[in-house]
Design a protein around this motif. Structure first.
Motif, PDB file in Angstrom:
ATOM      1  N   ALA A 170       0.823  -1.218   0.000  1.00 61.72           N
ATOM      2  CA  ALA A 170       0.000   0.000   0.000  1.00 61.72           C
ATOM      3  C   ALA A 170       0.855   1.265   0.000  1.00 61.72           C
ATOM      4  O   ALA A 170       0.472   2.276  -0.597  1.00 61.72           O
ATOM      5  CB  ALA A 170      -0.941  -0.004   1.193  1.00 61.72           C
ATOM      6  N   ILE A 171       2.002   1.222   0.664  1.00 60.03           N
ATOM      7  CA  ILE A 171       2.844   2.419   0.771  1.00 60.03           C
ATOM      8  C   ILE A 171       3.978   2.414  -0.260  1.00 60.03           C
ATOM      9  O   ILE A 171       4.840   3.283  -0.246  1.00 60.03           O
ATOM     10  CB  ILE A 171       3.427   2.580   2.189  1.00 60.03           C
ATOM     11  CG1 ILE A 171       4.386   1.429   2.522  1.00 60.03           C
ATOM     12  CG2 ILE A 171       2.312   2.670   3.227  1.00 60.03           C
ATOM     13  CD1 ILE A 171       5.153   1.631   3.815  1.00 60.03           C
ATOM     14  N   SER A 172       3.945   1.453  -1.165  1.00 61.64           N
ATOM     15  CA  SER A 172       5.038   1.268  -2.119  1.00 61.64           C
ATOM     16  C   SER A 172       5.180   2.446  -3.079  1.00 61.64           C
ATOM     17  O   SER A 172       4.194   2.975  -3.590  1.00 61.64           O
ATOM     18  CB  SER A 172       4.812  -0.016  -2.913  1.00 61.64           C
ATOM     19  OG  SER A 172       5.666  -0.060  -4.031  1.00 61.64           O
ATOM     20  N   ARG A 173       6.417   2.816  -3.330  1.00 66.60           N
ATOM     21  CA  ARG A 173       6.723   3.775  -4.392  1.00 66.60           C
ATOM     22  C   ARG A 173       7.427   3.092  -5.556  1.00 66.60           C
ATOM     23  O   ARG A 173       7.581   3.684  -6.614  1.00 66.60           O
ATOM     24  CB  ARG A 173       7.597   4.904  -3.839  1.00 66.60           C
ATOM     25  CG  ARG A 173       6.865   5.792  -2.845  1.00 66.60           C
ATOM     26  CD  ARG A 173       7.716   6.990  -2.467  1.00 66.60           C
ATOM     27  NE  ARG A 173       7.026   7.886  -1.566  1.00 66.60           N
ATOM     28  CZ  ARG A 173       7.547   9.016  -1.077  1.00 66.60           C
ATOM     29  NH1 ARG A 173       8.778   9.372  -1.435  1.00 66.60           N
ATOM     30  NH2 ARG A 173       6.865   9.780  -0.255  1.00 66.60           N
ATOM     31  N   SER A 174       7.871   1.875  -5.337  1.00 60.55           N
ATOM     32  CA  SER A 174       8.545   1.113  -6.385  1.00 60.55           C
ATOM     33  C   SER A 174       8.074  -0.328  -6.300  1.00 60.55           C
ATOM     34  O   SER A 174       8.367  -1.024  -5.328  1.00 60.55           O
ATOM     35  CB  SER A 174      10.068   1.166  -6.216  1.00 60.55           C
ATOM     36  OG  SER A 174      10.697   0.191  -7.028  1.00 60.55           O
ATOM     37  N   ASN A 175       7.342  -0.772  -7.312  1.00 64.38           N
ATOM     38  CA  ASN A 175       6.838  -2.137  -7.304  1.00 64.38           C
ATOM     39  C   ASN A 175       7.959  -3.159  -7.281  1.00 64.38           C
ATOM     40  O   ASN A 175       7.851  -4.208  -6.629  1.00 64.38           O
ATOM     41  CB  ASN A 175       5.951  -2.379  -8.530  1.00 64.38           C
ATOM     42  CG  ASN A 175       4.638  -1.623  -8.448  1.00 64.38           C
ATOM     43  OD1 ASN A 175       4.183  -1.281  -7.360  1.00 64.38           O
ATOM     44  ND2 ASN A 175       4.037  -1.361  -9.596  1.00 64.38           N
ATOM     45  N   ALA A 176       9.049  -2.863  -7.983  1.00 66.92           N
ATOM     46  CA  ALA A 176      10.152  -3.814  -8.059  1.00 66.92           C
ATOM     47  C   ALA A 176      10.808  -3.993  -6.693  1.00 66.92           C
ATOM     48  O   ALA A 176      11.027  -5.116  -6.231  1.00 66.92           O
ATOM     49  CB  ALA A 176      11.179  -3.346  -9.088  1.00 66.92           C
ATOM     50  N   LEU A 214      14.930  -1.717 -14.393  1.00 60.64           N
ATOM     51  CA  LEU A 214      13.790  -2.286 -13.681  1.00 60.64           C
ATOM     52  C   LEU A 214      13.581  -1.647 -12.319  1.00 60.64           C
ATOM     53  O   LEU A 214      12.523  -1.775 -11.709  1.00 60.64           O
ATOM     54  CB  LEU A 214      13.982  -3.794 -13.533  1.00 60.64           C
ATOM     55  CG  LEU A 214      12.740  -4.629 -13.266  1.00 60.64           C
ATOM     56  CD1 LEU A 214      11.695  -4.412 -14.351  1.00 60.64           C
ATOM     57  CD2 LEU A 214      13.095  -6.113 -13.191  1.00 60.64           C
ATOM     58  N   GLY A 215      14.588  -0.942 -11.814  1.00 58.23           N
ATOM     59  CA  GLY A 215      14.432  -0.228 -10.552  1.00 58.23           C
ATOM     60  C   GLY A 215      14.586  -1.097  -9.313  1.00 58.23           C
ATOM     61  O   GLY A 215      14.080  -0.755  -8.244  1.00 58.23           O
ATOM     62  N   MET A 216      15.286  -2.211  -9.425  1.00 57.19           N
ATOM     63  CA  MET A 216      15.481  -3.099  -8.278  1.00 57.19           C
ATOM     64  C   MET A 216      16.679  -2.653  -7.445  1.00 57.19           C
ATOM     65  O   MET A 216      17.525  -1.888  -7.897  1.00 57.19           O
ATOM     66  CB  MET A 216      15.656  -4.543  -8.748  1.00 57.19           C
ATOM     67  CG  MET A 216      14.439  -5.091  -9.463  1.00 57.19           C
ATOM     68  SD  MET A 216      14.515  -6.874  -9.749  1.00 57.19           S
ATOM     69  CE  MET A 216      15.898  -7.016 -10.847  1.00 57.19           C
ATOM     70  N   ASP A 217      16.734  -3.180  -6.224  1.00 56.30           N
ATOM     71  CA  ASP A 217      17.844  -2.894  -5.325  1.00 56.30           C
ATOM     72  C   ASP A 217      18.872  -4.017  -5.456  1.00 56.30           C
ATOM     73  O   ASP A 217      18.632  -5.134  -4.989  1.00 56.30           O
ATOM     74  CB  ASP A 217      17.337  -2.809  -3.884  1.00 56.30           C
ATOM     75  CG  ASP A 217      18.431  -2.419  -2.902  1.00 56.30           C
ATOM     76  OD1 ASP A 217      19.617  -2.406  -3.296  1.00 56.30           O
ATOM     77  OD2 ASP A 217      18.108  -2.142  -1.735  1.00 56.30           O
TER      78      ASP A 217
END
Length: 399
Positions: free
Chosen positions: A97-103, A159-162
């Motif tokens: 719910a608080i996500s800014r990045s789905n990845a 992809l925006g992953m960490d």
């Protein structure tokens, strides 16, 4: 004695990775391999194309409960006195719910999802997490296997992953497979200490199968009006695919007086936004969202131009399929575009904005000789990649 292989995938709904897996499984020699498949979701348009020899593993009851709608899931878990799992389900919902990045959320939410999944009882010779993130994490954490392989189908940096999260899993893999030269370069640069594990295996596409399915519809599936130019794009309705640029480019073409109809095959979270954009621009008769099609090949065959407006890709199966059906292709200049398209020879590459997309399409509409030459050049290419299965056999066979 047959080797036991396990493939792990979120689902077989629409998507390039999903289609790639089905194509790969259709090429496997089942006289040599027993194949199990673990899916987090047993629905999807590609389920019907799974070879009969593939055994789809049942989902555990704990995961079925976890995967219910939030309120129902927590209520049932509390009623069964499974309070730790109820807590994980609540945290899973809260983080989403608080996500800014789905990845990144999928990465760090894995620990909550993993609590609903047990380690598989069966031991495998090779386990393959066939998609980045959860499939690979499951392969590492929940599977007993002599060898483990992770697959990355995308330009990792886009992809925006960490990467700090993934390195812990990549260190436990024997091989990391990706699907194009550029994707390989990006992975080796991002994870230099893992570069010795990184292999490239192209997505498997079969020209014979694609052409057979394309010919199943003997009529023009679009029912076009006189002199109408049919444009087709295929992809999940997601930010990555840049379909808002397609709508804007279509508007430019219509305002210039071109008689075009742009069709998109796919579904996804951007459906409402795109539908609103189509209506806002008065394009209801010129731009259509067709939803999913289990056999998109007749639509490719009968289109005049195939367009890919992506912001980033790994190696697009849809582009390969359009190439096999000899369609004039226009793509935006995403990082891996040149892995598949040679500008001016087998396709057209334009900059990533509506104006350049529209100008490129306009050039293809006006120059029929150019369209015919692109198609002719494609017809002379060797485009099948069925032999890529041998690269997987090599990884599976190594000790």
């Amino acid at each position: 004695m047959k080797k036991n292989l396990l493939f792990v995938m979120p689902s077989l709904s629409a998507g390039g990775g999903e289609k790639s897996l089905v194509n790969l499984l259709s090429q496997i020699d089942f006289n040599q391999y027993e194949v199990d498949l673990f899916l987090f979701n047993h629905e999807g348009i590609f389920m019907e194309f799974l070879p009969g020899e593939v055994h789809v593993l049942p989902l555990p009851d704990s995961y079925r409960l976890f995967n219910l709608p939030f309120a129902e899931s927590v209520r049932k878990l509390v009623f069964q006195n499974r309070l730790p799992l109820a807590y994980c389900r609540a945290m899973f919902a809260f983080k989403n719910a608080i996500s800014r990045s789905n990845a990144v959320t999928e990465q760090y939410n894995w620990k909550y999802l993993a609590s609903s999944l047990n380690v598989l009882d069966k031991r495998y010779d090779v386990a393959v997490g066939f998609l980045e993130k959860s499939s690979t994490y499951f392969c590492v954490d929940k599977v007993q296997a002599a060898k483990k392989i992770g697959w990355v189908h995308i330009d990792y940096d886009k992809l925006g992953m960490d990467p700090r999260f993934d390195i812990k899993y990549f260190e436990q893999l024997d091989h990391i497979v990706t699907v194009s030269e550029e994707c390989t370069h990006v992975l080796k640069k991002r994870f230099p200490e893992q570069r010795h594990k990184i292999e490239m295996i192209y997505n498997i596409v079969s020209p014979t199968m694609i052409k057979q399915m394309a010919n199943q519809a003997n009529i023009d599936v679009y029912e076009r009006s006189h002199n109408e130019i049919i444009i087709l794009s295929i992809g999940r309705l997601h930010y990555q695919k840049g379909f808002e640029m397609a709508v804007e480019a279509c508007k430019i073409l219509v305002d210039k007086g071109y008689k075009v109809r742009w069709n998109i095959i796919g579904q996804g979270e951007e459906h409402e936004r795109l539908a609103h954009l189509i209506q806002e621009n008065g394009l209801q008769n010129h731009f259509r969202l067709l939803g999913l099609k289990s056999n998109p090949y007749s639509y490719i065959k009968h289109a005049d131009i195939y367009v890919q407006t992506s912001k980033f890709e790994g190696k697009s199966i849809a582009i390969d399929e359009a190439k096999i059906l000899n369609k004039p292709i226009l793509v935006t200049n995403f990082s891996t575009a040149k892995d598949q398209i040679k500008h001016g020879y087998n396709g057209w590459i334009v900059e990533m904005n509506p104006g350049d997309i529209a100008r490129g399409i306009e050039q293809l509409i006006l120059d029929e000789d150019l369209r015919l030459q692109l198609s002719k050049n494609l017809s002379q290419e060797q485009l099948g990649t069925e032999e890529e299965i041998d690269k997987l056999y090599k990884l599976v066979g190594e000790r």
